[in-house]
Design an enzyme around this catalytic site. Structure first.
Site, mmCIF file in Angstrom:
data_model
loop_
_atom_site.group_PDB
_atom_site.id
_atom_site.type_symbol
_atom_site.label_atom_id
_atom_site.label_comp_id
_atom_site.label_asym_id
_atom_site.label_seq_id
_atom_site.Cartn_x
_atom_site.Cartn_y
_atom_site.Cartn_z
ATOM 1 N N HIS A 46 15.372 13.697 11.658
ATOM 2 C CA HIS A 46 13.860 13.814 12.564
ATOM 3 C C HIS A 46 13.273 12.365 12.226
ATOM 4 O O HIS A 46 12.232 12.279 13.257
ATOM 5 C CB HIS A 46 13.161 15.007 12.170
ATOM 6 N N HIS A 47 13.569 11.579 11.569
ATOM 7 C CA HIS A 47 12.917 10.559 11.258
ATOM 8 C C HIS A 47 13.532 9.126 12.240
ATOM 9 O O HIS A 47 13.147 8.108 12.292
ATOM 10 C CB HIS A 47 13.043 9.803 9.866
ATOM 11 N N ASP A 85 5.946 21.121 -27.250
ATOM 12 C CA ASP A 85 5.831 19.800 -26.665
ATOM 13 C C ASP A 85 6.860 19.875 -25.582
ATOM 14 O O ASP A 85 7.347 20.899 -25.239
ATOM 15 C CB ASP A 85 6.273 18.561 -27.529
ATOM 16 N N GLU A 95 11.933 13.342 -0.355
ATOM 17 C CA GLU A 95 10.723 12.794 -1.248
ATOM 18 C C GLU A 95 9.448 13.166 -0.896
ATOM 19 O O GLU A 95 8.482 13.379 -1.692
ATOM 20 C CB GLU A 95 11.117 11.152 -1.220
ATOM 21 N N HIS A 121 0.700 -1.227 -0.316
ATOM 22 C CA HIS A 121 0.142 0.184 -0.063
ATOM 23 C C HIS A 121 0.824 1.390 0.151
ATOM 24 O O HIS A 121 0.786 2.205 -0.827
ATOM 25 C CB HIS A 121 -1.070 0.018 1.311
ATOM 26 N N SER A 174 -1.846 26.912 -6.109
ATOM 27 C CA SER A 174 -1.375 28.409 -6.652
ATOM 28 C C SER A 174 -2.263 28.693 -7.803
ATOM 29 O O SER A 174 -2.288 29.817 -8.083
ATOM 30 C CB SER A 174 -0.242 28.567 -6.557
ATOM 31 N N HIS A 187 13.235 12.176 3.166
ATOM 32 C CA HIS A 187 12.530 13.206 3.576
ATOM 33 C C HIS A 187 12.504 14.325 2.181
ATOM 34 O O HIS A 187 11.241 14.723 2.099
ATOM 35 C CB HIS A 187 13.165 14.145 4.747
ATOM 36 N N SER A 246 13.157 6.202 -14.248
ATOM 37 C CA SER A 246 11.857 6.935 -14.833
ATOM 38 C C SER A 246 11.713 8.195 -14.400
ATOM 39 O O SER A 246 11.696 9.092 -15.192
ATOM 40 C CB SER A 246 10.688 5.879 -14.806
ATOM 41 N N SER A 247 11.995 8.221 -13.091
ATOM 42 C CA SER A 247 11.823 9.812 -12.294
ATOM 43 C C SER A 247 12.945 10.536 -12.740
ATOM 44 O O SER A 247 12.766 11.860 -13.119
ATOM 45 C CB SER A 247 11.833 9.412 -10.911
ATOM 46 N N ARG A 253 1.919 1.312 15.302
ATOM 47 C CA ARG A 253 1.619 1.082 13.949
ATOM 48 C C ARG A 253 2.059 -0.251 13.466
ATOM 49 O O ARG A 253 2.932 -0.848 14.048
ATOM 50 C CB ARG A 253 2.057 2.246 13.088
ATOM 51 N N THR A 261 6.549 27.644 4.864
ATOM 52 C CA THR A 261 5.003 26.700 4.810
ATOM 53 C C THR A 261 4.014 27.558 5.255
ATOM 54 O O THR A 261 2.837 27.948 4.727
ATOM 55 C CB THR A 261 4.790 25.381 5.385
ATOM 56 N N TRP A 301 6.972 0.206 3.917
ATOM 57 C CA TRP A 301 7.572 0.728 2.753
ATOM 58 C C TRP A 301 8.833 1.116 2.900
ATOM 59 O O TRP A 301 9.564 1.512 1.777
ATOM 60 C CB TRP A 301 6.515 1.926 2.046
ATOM 61 N N LYS A 344 3.615 30.556 2.930
ATOM 62 C CA LYS A 344 2.447 29.991 1.652
ATOM 63 C C LYS A 344 1.078 29.875 2.121
ATOM 64 O O LYS A 344 0.043 30.197 1.407
ATOM 65 C CB LYS A 344 2.898 28.726 1.304
ATOM 66 N N TYR A 366 8.547 16.056 -0.005
ATOM 67 C CA TYR A 366 8.499 17.331 -0.519
ATOM 68 C C TYR A 366 8.189 17.216 -2.349
ATOM 69 O O TYR A 366 7.692 17.949 -2.854
ATOM 70 C CB TYR A 366 9.441 18.327 -0.240
#
Lengths: 173, 532
Positions: free
Chosen positions: B303-304, B107, B256, B78, B269, B254, B170-171, B451, B329, B142, B332, B258
């Protein structure tokens, strides 16, 4: 403005560079941990015995043994669960190891100290973890550890845990 | 003024072979955008079905619906599919459709590369999905922490590793293409700072991806060599360190998150000013804020890992740098709210999703701040509070923005309006059921429910029942979205005007609806202030 193709090549090189960066992080991490002494790995080189002690304070040291899953047929233990002593005292702890298999086995003990920052103050004069040990079939052995705690250990550290995990030492690249 | 010429029509395939060739060999940014979006829509329902299974298992304690190992596989898949298979490709799809239209380009800069970056993905997902038939599939979450994924990982882990390699490639190719497009293909007169904010969001995201995807590729390569070629990067027995894995993973992980949110900022926006009929408040500051957030995202990864025993000085540094992200943030969110302030607001579905984004993403940000506090994190670590937090930032953050973006642009793509009534139902059911599902998880986490477990103590029952019921409503509500997408593609709604929305600004709205197969084939001009 550059052509799309040359932008793509430059950015592709950046991507390859970042792939290399990931690998560069491995030695960098190890050097940083060693220099700053932050991941609980004590030094694996013998250090001379201490000849003075700081009798003004007392430390508690706990001794933990565990066996990695790939060595489940081994016995590994120490009778010293916990000991109190002064910084600078020379201490000896005995560890028992037994090979319950029918084969000759080579093992390696990996130390780890908690709290991590205390590892650099654990000074070992002799340790079975310095080298690999080879045990014949059903052979048992008493292995000594000779160490002291450096007197410069910060005052806020009172209790240390020294853990050894026993691994089968295979031929590794 | 720019001219969007109505060039050739869409290709009409006569035979099945022609039809397959059209989609496999297409280099048209609109076709590739469609392929990305439809793939991620499919994956959304696949990974969503897994979430439904997870909630069914948790509907009462002691449930024996799923085998605990299968439950772990569901949690792993998931997460992996939602991140790599849904949100990332969906935003790349939006980028493919919108970036050339928004900057007046015919294009993408590298169309053939674009075709390849899409067609790598189905193979990656087939490889990843095939692990479900290799009992057990990856079952370590994950984040695939070593040594769970190295020493103790099931054989199917290798398939996951290769799937990640392909997705990463690909990315990276997609990011290169996006940067090259935005640097090279802008309409005459459009300076970098004139680019619409959605383009800016993607421009910075592409640099983030370029910085982190290779690191992830390197990390999984180390896993692979640890598993099969006798190296010991993460294996303590050979002198490696499992903690190194977490550093490398979160150095990727991390930024990622963002990658998943900065394009969403761009979408919001565009939508908020359109339905407020005002210009975006503090436009250039919005761009700088995205840049600052992207920079900060590289220096907060520990922080993780607060509970791994990192030294106090590091904990303090990463705590403060994490909290610092709240500043740009906050700027924004303030600017979006100020854009709405005294605007003449209407509440069509895209705007509803945008407001849902503003409100609930902010709540997710607040629980993030709570998690950033080291001593509090020691309690929250690995509880449902974390699950509540990241679902609050990822669903209202990324998924709501995607829904809003699709509702906003699909009339332009298909030439037909979606069914507004169904859209409103979709929004209200989604936002209410989302809160029913995830709000109680905050309480569960604070009460100590860990969890990633298939069972729990009795006192957690009530909140879990509520969460499961909410999840089922949430899952069903998404069928309304599917309905609306099909409704537009089949052209059942009212015809869309060229401008579609009264307050819309930007080059893409100057093209006819539906947008022709080829647009901006002649060089176009842009006047400052034409976009939001």
């Amino acid at each position: 403005m550059k052509k799309p193709k040359s932008i793509a090549i430059i950015l592709g090189l950046v991507a390859i560079g970042m792939f290399g960066f990931a690998y560069l992080m491995v030695p960098f991490y190890n050097v940083m941990c060693k220099k700053l002494g932050i991941n609980g790995k004590p030094s694996l080189t013998p250090i001379a015995q201490s000849n003075e002690e700081d009798s003004s304070r007392m430390l508690t040291m706990q001794f933990v043994t565990s066996i990695n899953a790939n060595l489940s047929s081994f016995e590994f233990s120490t009778k010293t669960i916990s000991r109190q002593f002064h910084p600078g005292d020379n201490e000896t702890v005995l560890y028992f190891v037994k090979n319950n298999t029918d084969k000759e086995m080579t093992i390696q003990a990996i130390p780890s100290v908690t709290p991590g920052l205390a590892a650099q103050y654990v000074k070992k004069t002799a340790c079975f973890c310095f080298t690999q040990q080879t045990l014949g079939p059903h052979e048992s052995r008493i292995m000594p550890l000779l160490f002291h705690i450096d007197q410069s250990i910060p005052a806020d550290i009172n209790t240390l845990t020294l853990s050894y995990t026993l691994f089968a030492a295979k031929n590794r690249i | 003024m720019s001219h969007a010429t109505a060039g050739h029509g869409y290709p009409h395939a006569k035979t099945l072979g022609d039809w397959i060739k059209r989609w496999v060999f297409t280099t048209n940014h609109k076709d590739i955008g469609t392929l990305y979006l439809l793939t991620s829509l499919l994956m959304f329902f696949v990974a969503g079905a897994m979430a439904m299974l997870i909630r069914m298992q948790l509907i009462h304690p002691g449930n024996r619906l799923l085998d605990p190992d299968f439950y772990n596989q569901m949690v792993t898949m998931h997460g992996l599919i939602m991140v790599f298979g849904v949100i990332m490709p969906a935003f790349v799809g939006l980028a493919n459709w919108q970036l050339p239209l928004m900057i007046g380009a015919p294009d993408m800069a590298l169309p053939r590369l674009n075709n390849w970056s899409f067609w790598l993905l189905p193979f990656a997902f087939i490889i990843l999905g095939s692990t479900l038939f290799m009992n057990p599939a990856p079952n370590f979450g994950w984040t695939f922490y070593a040594p769970l994924s190295t020493t103790y990982g099931p054989p199917s882990t290798d398939y996951m590793i290769f799937a990640i390699h392909i997705m990463g490639l690909s990315s990276i190719l997609g990011s290169i293409n996006i940067i090259a497009t935005l640097l090279n293909m802008r309409a005459g007169g459009m300076k970098l700072m004139d680019m619409p904010i959605f383009c800016w969001g993607w421009f910075i995201t592409a640099f983030l991806l370029l910085g982190i995807m290779p690191v992830l590729a390197g990390t999984v390569t180390m896993m692979l060599t640890d598993r099969h070629f006798g190296t010991s990067f993460f294996n303590a027995a050979g002198g490696g360190d499992p903690l190194l894995f977490q550093h490398l993973f979160w150095f990727f992980g991390h930024p990622e998150v963002y990658v998943l949110i900065l394009p969403a900022f761009g979408v919001i926006s565009e939508i908020v000013p359109t339905f407020s009929r005002k210009r975006l408040f503090g436009r250039s500051i919005m761009i700088y804020a995205i840049g600052i957030i992207a920079f900060l995202s590289y220096i907060v990864w520990v922080h993780h890992m607060f509970t791994t025993g990192v030294p106090l000085a590091a904990e303090l540094f990463f705590m403060y740098s994490t909290m610092l992200i709240a500043v740009p943030t906050g700027v924004k969110v303030f600017n979006w709210v100020t854009t709405m302030f005294r605007g003449s607001l209407t509440f069509e579905t895209p705007m509803l999703f945008a407001i849902g984004f503003l409100f609930f993403f902010t709540i997710g940000g607040f629980s993030g701040l709570m998690l950033a506090i080291v001593p509090a994190d020691f309690q929250y670590q690995d509880t449902y509070f974390v699950v509540a937090h990241f679902h609050y930032v990822l669903i209202p953050g990324s998924v709501f923005a995607l829904m809003a973006g699709v509702y906003f642009w699909i009339p332009k793509w298909t030439g037909y309006m979606y069914n507004e009534k169904i859209g409103q139902w979709h929004f209200w059911l989604t936002v209410i059921s989302f809160n029913i599902t995830f709000f109680p998880m905050h309480f569960l986490g604070l009460a100590g429910m860990p969890r990633r477990i298939p069972d729990y103590a009795l006192q957690f029952t009530d909140f879990n029942v509520i969460a499961s019921i909410g999840a089922f409503i949430f899952g069903l509500a998404q069928l309304l979205f599917l309905y609306n997408v099909i409704y537009c593609i089949r052209g059942q709604g009212r015809k869309a005007t060229d401008r579609v929305w009264e307050g819309a600004r930007g080059l893409e709205w100057l093209t006819p609806s539906p947008v022709p197969y080829h647009t901006f084939t002649h060089s176009s001009e842009f006047e400052k202030g034409e976009s939001h």
